[in-house]
Design an enzyme around this catalytic site. Structure first.
Site, mmCIF file in Angstrom:
data_model
loop_
_atom_site.group_PDB
_atom_site.id
_atom_site.type_symbol
_atom_site.label_atom_id
_atom_site.label_comp_id
_atom_site.label_asym_id
_atom_site.label_seq_id
_atom_site.Cartn_x
_atom_site.Cartn_y
_atom_site.Cartn_z
ATOM 1 N N CYS A 26 7.856 50.599 -1.198
ATOM 2 C CA CYS A 26 8.633 49.781 -0.195
ATOM 3 C C CYS A 26 9.708 49.034 -0.978
ATOM 4 O O CYS A 26 10.247 48.791 -1.502
ATOM 5 C CB CYS A 26 7.428 48.319 -0.598
ATOM 6 S SG CYS A 26 8.371 46.716 0.021
ATOM 7 N N CYS A 29 10.322 45.221 -1.156
ATOM 8 C CA CYS A 29 9.731 44.806 -2.688
ATOM 9 C C CYS A 29 11.226 44.892 -3.848
ATOM 10 O O CYS A 29 10.659 44.016 -4.314
ATOM 11 C CB CYS A 29 8.567 45.815 -2.207
ATOM 12 S SG CYS A 29 7.169 45.279 -1.691
#
Length: 102
Positions: A26, A29
């Site tokens: 991600c 993230c």
């Protein structure tokens, strides 16, 4: 040392626990990682930050209805008191945790 359960981790007495639900793949993230490190350094000894990989711990993600990542959930005395999906600037994150710091 025995591995602690998720419930034990978020029930930290006297200290709020910020949980970062993330995944290695991600992009947002990855953006959050240095922000979380900065906030952790600012509140060392007053705030615990734990990272939960949703791919490795789907049960924890399901339990708290994490539908997008990153999702940050702040627990105080084991109860969720703040939640944010998506990347968050350090200033906003600090503002969210401030009321729960001792």
């Amino acid at each position: 040392m025995a591995k602690k359960s998720f419930a034990e981790l978020i029930n930290s007495p006297g200290m709020p626990v910020l949980v970062d639900f993330f995944a290695d793949w991600c992009g947002p993230c990855k953006t959050m990682a240095p922000i979380l490190e900065q906030v952790a350094a600012q509140h060392q000894g007053k705030l615990k930050i734990i990272k939960v990989d949703v791919d490795r711990n789907p049960a924890a993600a399901q339990q708290f209805r994490v539908q997008s990542i990153p999702t940050l959930i702040l627990f105080h005395k084991g109860q969720p008191v703040w939640r944010q999906a998506g990347a968050v600037p350090a200033a906003q994150l600090t503002q969210a945790v401030q009321p729960f710091l001792s």
